[in-house]
Design a protein around this motif. Structure first.
Motif, mmCIF file in Angstrom:
data_model
loop_
_atom_site.group_PDB
_atom_site.id
_atom_site.type_symbol
_atom_site.label_atom_id
_atom_site.label_comp_id
_atom_site.label_asym_id
_atom_site.label_seq_id
_atom_site.Cartn_x
_atom_site.Cartn_y
_atom_site.Cartn_z
ATOM 1 N N ALA A 1 0.698 28.062 -47.581
ATOM 2 C CA ALA A 1 1.465 26.870 -47.236
ATOM 3 C C ALA A 1 2.667 27.332 -46.422
ATOM 4 C CB ALA A 1 1.913 26.118 -48.484
ATOM 5 N N VAL A 2 3.026 26.550 -45.432
ATOM 6 C CA VAL A 2 4.088 26.940 -44.512
ATOM 7 C C VAL A 2 5.365 26.143 -44.796
ATOM 8 C CG1 VAL A 2 3.341 25.250 -42.777
ATOM 9 C CG2 VAL A 2 4.666 27.249 -42.067
ATOM 10 N N ALA A 3 6.494 26.799 -44.556
ATOM 11 C CA ALA A 3 7.787 26.114 -44.628
ATOM 12 C C ALA A 3 8.018 25.467 -43.268
ATOM 13 C CB ALA A 3 8.894 27.101 -44.965
ATOM 14 N N ALA A 4 7.482 24.267 -43.100
ATOM 15 C CA ALA A 4 7.553 23.570 -41.816
ATOM 16 C C ALA A 4 8.881 22.842 -41.637
ATOM 17 C CB ALA A 4 6.387 22.594 -41.687
ATOM 18 N N ARG A 5 9.820 23.106 -42.508
ATOM 19 C CA ARG A 5 11.169 22.567 -42.415
ATOM 20 C C ARG A 5 12.143 23.648 -42.890
ATOM 21 N NH1 ARG A 5 10.943 17.440 -46.278
ATOM 22 N NH2 ARG A 5 13.205 17.663 -46.173
ATOM 23 N N GLU A 6 13.397 23.485 -42.573
ATOM 24 C CA GLU A 6 14.371 24.554 -42.815
ATOM 25 C C GLU A 6 14.995 24.511 -44.201
ATOM 26 O OE1 GLU A 6 17.234 24.581 -39.692
ATOM 27 O OE2 GLU A 6 15.761 24.896 -38.106
ATOM 28 N N ILE B 1 13.059 29.789 -47.758
ATOM 29 C CA ILE B 1 11.960 30.443 -47.052
ATOM 30 C C ILE B 1 12.270 30.423 -45.549
ATOM 31 C CG2 ILE B 1 9.498 30.370 -46.529
ATOM 32 C CD1 ILE B 1 9.996 31.084 -49.377
ATOM 33 N N PRO B 2 12.154 31.553 -44.850
ATOM 34 C CA PRO B 2 12.383 31.545 -43.401
ATOM 35 C C PRO B 2 11.541 30.476 -42.714
ATOM 36 C CG PRO B 2 12.249 33.797 -44.183
ATOM 37 C CD PRO B 2 11.879 32.927 -45.355
ATOM 38 N N TYR B 3 12.147 29.713 -41.878
ATOM 39 C CA TYR B 3 11.524 28.569 -41.217
ATOM 40 C C TYR B 3 10.263 28.997 -40.458
ATOM 41 C CZ TYR B 3 11.167 24.511 -38.085
ATOM 42 O OH TYR B 3 10.734 23.423 -37.378
ATOM 43 N N THR B 4 9.176 28.271 -40.704
ATOM 44 C CA THR B 4 7.834 28.435 -40.124
ATOM 45 C C THR B 4 7.071 29.611 -40.713
ATOM 46 O OG1 THR B 4 8.343 29.854 -38.215
ATOM 47 C CG2 THR B 4 8.664 27.461 -37.943
ATOM 48 N N TYR B 5 7.574 30.226 -41.762
ATOM 49 C CA TYR B 5 6.818 31.294 -42.416
ATOM 50 C C TYR B 5 6.181 30.759 -43.701
ATOM 51 C CZ TYR B 5 8.133 34.652 -38.938
ATOM 52 O OH TYR B 5 8.250 35.302 -37.732
ATOM 53 N N TYR B 6 5.310 31.560 -44.297
ATOM 54 C CA TYR B 6 4.381 31.070 -45.308
ATOM 55 C C TYR B 6 4.630 31.668 -46.693
ATOM 56 C CZ TYR B 6 1.549 29.468 -41.329
ATOM 57 O OH TYR B 6 1.100 28.856 -40.184
ATOM 58 N N VAL B 7 4.113 30.982 -47.672
ATOM 59 C CA VAL B 7 3.965 31.508 -49.024
ATOM 60 C C VAL B 7 2.490 31.441 -49.378
ATOM 61 C CG1 VAL B 7 6.279 30.934 -49.852
ATOM 62 C CG2 VAL B 7 4.457 29.223 -50.003
ATOM 63 N N ARG B 8 2.042 32.387 -50.172
ATOM 64 C CA ARG B 8 0.654 32.342 -50.657
ATOM 65 C C ARG B 8 0.612 31.484 -51.906
ATOM 66 N NH1 ARG B 8 -2.915 34.828 -54.088
ATOM 67 N NH2 ARG B 8 -1.336 36.256 -54.926
ATOM 68 N N SER C 1 7.227 36.614 -56.951
ATOM 69 C CA SER C 1 6.550 35.401 -57.411
ATOM 70 C C SER C 1 7.569 34.377 -57.861
ATOM 71 C CB SER C 1 5.593 35.725 -58.573
ATOM 72 O OG SER C 1 4.596 36.627 -58.166
ATOM 73 N N GLY C 2 7.266 33.119 -57.590
ATOM 74 C CA GLY C 2 8.175 32.049 -57.965
ATOM 75 C C GLY C 2 7.531 30.698 -57.714
ATOM 76 N N PHE C 3 8.340 29.723 -57.341
ATOM 77 C CA PHE C 3 7.858 28.352 -57.176
ATOM 78 C C PHE C 3 8.522 27.694 -55.965
ATOM 79 C CE2 PHE C 3 7.655 29.532 -61.610
ATOM 80 C CZ PHE C 3 6.406 29.097 -62.007
ATOM 81 N N CYS C 4 7.805 26.742 -55.401
ATOM 82 C CA CYS C 4 8.342 25.873 -54.355
ATOM 83 C C CYS C 4 8.000 24.432 -54.732
ATOM 84 C CB CYS C 4 7.756 26.193 -52.982
ATOM 85 S SG CYS C 4 8.311 27.759 -52.264
ATOM 86 N N LYS C 5 8.818 23.503 -54.299
ATOM 87 C CA LYS C 5 8.487 22.105 -54.530
ATOM 88 C C LYS C 5 7.276 21.738 -53.681
ATOM 89 C CE LYS C 5 11.568 19.028 -55.290
ATOM 90 N NZ LYS C 5 12.685 18.050 -55.192
ATOM 91 N N THR C 6 6.288 21.157 -54.322
ATOM 92 C CA THR C 6 5.023 20.867 -53.657
ATOM 93 C C THR C 6 5.211 19.957 -52.450
ATOM 94 O OG1 THR C 6 3.868 21.112 -55.771
ATOM 95 C CG2 THR C 6 2.691 19.967 -54.008
ATOM 96 N N GLU C 7 6.062 18.961 -52.585
ATOM 97 C CA GLU C 7 6.246 18.005 -51.497
ATOM 98 C C GLU C 7 6.940 18.611 -50.282
ATOM 99 O OE1 GLU C 7 8.677 14.855 -52.908
ATOM 100 O OE2 GLU C 7 10.467 16.114 -53.201
ATOM 101 N N MET C 8 7.575 19.773 -50.452
ATOM 102 C CA MET C 8 8.279 20.406 -49.344
ATOM 103 C C MET C 8 7.376 21.347 -48.549
ATOM 104 S SD MET C 8 11.287 19.119 -49.656
ATOM 105 C CE MET C 8 12.464 20.135 -48.775
ATOM 106 N N LEU C 9 6.205 21.669 -49.091
ATOM 107 C CA LEU C 9 5.299 22.595 -48.428
ATOM 108 C C LEU C 9 4.293 21.859 -47.555
ATOM 109 C CD1 LEU C 9 4.503 24.995 -51.423
ATOM 110 C CD2 LEU C 9 6.004 25.479 -49.474
ATOM 111 N N THR C 10 3.846 22.533 -46.521
ATOM 112 C CA THR C 10 2.755 22.040 -45.684
ATOM 113 C C THR C 10 1.577 22.988 -45.865
ATOM 114 O OG1 THR C 10 4.286 21.120 -44.046
ATOM 115 C CG2 THR C 10 2.020 21.489 -43.341
ATOM 116 N N PHE C 11 0.544 22.538 -46.564
ATOM 117 C CA PHE C 11 -0.601 23.377 -46.878
ATOM 118 C C PHE C 11 -1.519 23.479 -45.660
ATOM 119 C CE2 PHE C 11 1.042 21.787 -50.833
ATOM 120 C CZ PHE C 11 0.928 22.858 -51.706
#
Length: 233
Positions: free
Chosen positions: A36-41, A58-65, A89-99
């Protein structure tokens, strides 16, 4: 009868070629990994499933597995265990990610920074050792009020250092093709409807019918008697 053997072989070969071929096996790593990509800053990486545990952006436009997708929070991993980097390892808010449905060629920002520390007090004997430089792996930026910090890693320890410089990096654009892609809900009026493909059962039935016709023809021709030769005078 011998004349029908090549025709029979050609018919069998043609029928076998109509059967659908099995799809090629997909590598396991391609099916098990999801990103999933951090498509926002403003996509935070959290230590726990709550907004009070934010570690860095997360650096803008980079990904998390993606490890496990959840309703509110998704368990993720950032970076990997390739020296000098270390997976976290950690967590991101689901609504903030772009899968995304592909494996990115550059999922993580691999960046190291150098921090210079000045020793308190002056060393009149040797000023060359008044400053010490240390290198860290950069993960992301965090804030405490208006103060800006970098979340970093070195020698097995994660922590923060003051942000005394700007981190410049190239942005990913591979995810934009998927985001901008909009499937056409209806076929074009000028396009001809696609011919329905035959199922294996239909193909077998057609081949069986053709073979039956050949068998009948062979039987009929075999049963015919050749005309007797004319009497010689």
């Amino acid at each position: 009868m011998k004349r029908f053997l090549p025709l029979l072989a050609a018919l069998l070969f043609g029928c076998l070629s109509l059967l659908p071929r099995p799809a090629l096996a997909v590598h396991a790593e391609e099916t098990n990994e999801r990103y999933a990509v951090a498509a926002r800053e403003d996509v935070w990486f959290y230590a726990a499933e709550n907004e009070e545990s934010g570690l860095f952006l997360i650096p803008y436009t980079y990904y998390v597995r993606v490890v496990r997708e959840g309703t509110l929070f998704t368990a993720v991993q950032y970076l990997d265990d390739v020296s000098p980097y270390r997976a976290i390892s950690g967590f991101c808010k689901t609504e903030m990610l772009t899968f995304v449905d592909f494996i990115p060629s550059r999922p993580y920002l691999r960046r190291e920074i150098t921090v210079t520390y000045t020793i308190a007090g002056e060393n009149p004997m040797d000023s060359a050792f008044n400053k010490i430089e240390r290198r860290f792996v950069y993960y992301g930026t965090s804030y405490a009020g208006t103060a800006r910090y970098f979340y970093v890693y070195a020698d097995g320890v994660f922590g923060y250092v003051p942000a005394t410089q700007d981190i410049l990096f190239e942005r990913n654009t591979d995810y934009l093709e998927q985001v901008s892609a909009t499937p056409d809900p209806s076929p074009s009026e000028t396009e001809e409807p696609a011919s329905p493909s035959l199922t294996p059962v239909q193909i077998v039935a057609i081949c069986a019918a053709a073979l039956a016709v050949l068998a009948v023809m062979a039987f009929v021709l075999r049963g015919k008697k050749r005309p007797a030769p004319a009497d010689e005078f």
